[in-house]
Scaffold this motif. Structure first.
Motif, PDB file in Angstrom:
ATOM      1  N   THR A   2      57.028  71.502  44.630  1.00 32.10           N
ATOM      2  CA  THR A   2      55.231  71.320  43.687  1.00 32.10           C
ATOM      3  C   THR A   2      55.818  69.893  43.646  1.00 32.10           C
ATOM      4  OG1 THR A   2      56.554  72.215  41.645  1.00 32.10           O
ATOM      5  CG2 THR A   2      55.255  73.414  43.164  1.00 32.10           C
ATOM      6  N   LYS A 167      47.078  76.685  42.773  1.00 35.66           N
ATOM      7  CA  LYS A 167      46.934  75.840  43.368  1.00 35.66           C
ATOM      8  C   LYS A 167      45.661  74.538  43.641  1.00 35.66           C
ATOM      9  CE  LYS A 167      50.710  78.017  46.109  1.00 35.66           C
ATOM     10  NZ  LYS A 167      50.586  79.174  45.344  1.00 35.66           N
ATOM     11  N   GLY A 321      47.306  69.482  50.373  1.00 34.93           N
ATOM     12  CA  GLY A 321      46.214  69.123  48.805  1.00 34.93           C
ATOM     13  C   GLY A 321      45.565  68.694  48.800  1.00 34.93           C
TER      14      GLY A 321
END
Length: 355
Positions: A2, A167, A321
């Motif tokens: 992450t 997220k 992302g």
């Protein structure tokens, strides 16, 4: 592995972000649990009410949302212009709605004279609170913590309710914003739990349609009875306005950025046409006729029907992302995430065809 939120969220690059959060273990956010027979439908209202409340406190607007059985989606916009306009009193008043308040801040609000030490304390706290009021991380912290506490209390258990903080995906341009909003609004149809957007409960598209109907009904009553229209409930959803169209958020001059981002850069009627067409395309079993001609927005943006339908089905999986033009995605990754690889080149090129 992450990444830190500061590498994923940068309001100066783009104010628009897709947020996803999912329940841990086999916990139910909403819906009906076939094993226990319990219904958790009322928790959908918890989510919707909370995001609206927080939107009024934080400098963060809601573009789209969808509350599903064990997860939810949000498309949020950081209102940089509003954050910059906050006075010290505004900051304290808003932050006091998030926390129990601070003795020195309360003293300041009541107009009492602060001693030097108290002024120093307040001066150190104000910048921190100001920054948090335009932080998606703090927005999500307040949302998730409240829902988790209420759910655990109702389930009579302890421990984690969410599988993680959240997220996020940065949306760098209008194609990415449009595709993501469509993906979020069509979640119930894609999951097979609704046949039309009007039946897609607890989604932003249903709320926008309901608001339009309320306005039409109010206008009709006014024309028939010559009375003042009934007050239409105000929602925190960011409005549509095609005059605010932009090409690439990261390339827009900082001076005009706030003005150009005051609304979603499309006409709502065009968005409705596209979402209806897309909903029929991703559900071939659905009754109705899919028009042979492309909706207006696809023609204007130069996006093929195949690329659009693929994005509507799996936008989250196509990208990591960040979503936008391939060069903008690579630049964002290089600047904020130490050059980590980008995901979704083929999808990006399909949604952003060369002129």
């Amino acid at each position: 592995m992450t990444c830190a939120r500061r590498t994923l969220i940068d309001a100066e690059t783009t104010p628009f972000y897709h947020i996803i959060n999912r329940c841990v273990r086999r916990a139910y956010l909403c819906g009906e649990d076939a094993v226990s027979g319990k219904s958790f439908e009322h928790r959908r209202d918890w989510i919707v009410d909370k995001i609206k409340t927080l939107s009024n406190i934080f400098c963060i607007d809601i573009c789209a949302f969808a509350v599903m059985s064990n997860h939810y989606h949000l498309v949020l916009k950081i209102d940089i212009d509003k954050a910059k306009s906050l006075t010290n009193r505004d900051i304290i008043t808003r932050w006091n709605q998030v926390t129990k308040g601070h003795a020195v801040a309360t003293k300041y609000l009541t107009g009492d004279t602060l001693i030097e030490g108290e002024r120093m304390i307040l001066d150190s706290l104000l910048p921190e609170w100001h920054e948090r009021l335009s932080s998606i991380s703090w927005f999500m912290r307040c949302l998730n913590e409240d829902i988790a506490r209420r759910a655990n209390r109702e389930d009579e258990c302890k421990g984690a309710f969410w599988e993680g903080r959240f997220k996020s995906q940065a949306l760098l341009d209008e194609q990415a914003l449009l595709a993501c909003m469509m993906y979020v609004d069509l979640n119930p149809i894609r999951a097979g739990i609704a046949d039309t957007v009007q039946a897609s409960d607890f989604t932003s598209i249903k709320e926008r349609i309901a608001e339009l109907k309320a306005i039409d009904s109010s206008s009709e009553q006014t024309s028939n009875k010559a009375e003042k229209p009934s007050k239409v409930p105000v929602t925190p959803l960011l409005p549509f306005d095609a005059s605010n169209q932009f090409a690439n958020l990261s390339e827009m001059p900082a001076v005009t950025q706030a003005d150009q981002q005051s609304a979603i850069p499309f006409q709502f009627c065009d968005y409705l046409e596209l979402i209806d067409w897309t909903g029929r395309a991703i559900r071939p079993d659905k009754t109705g006729f899919i028009k042979s001609s492309q909706p207006k927005l696809l023609n204007e943006l130069g996006i093929s029907t195949d690329a659009w339908v693929a994005s509507a089905k799996s936008f989250r999986r196509q990208y990591s992302g960040v979503s936008g033009r391939w060069d903008a995605m690579c630049e964002f990754k290089s600047r904020h995430q130490n050059g980590k690889w980008c995901k979704g080149k083929a999808s990006s090129q399909a949604l952003h065809p060369s002129p």
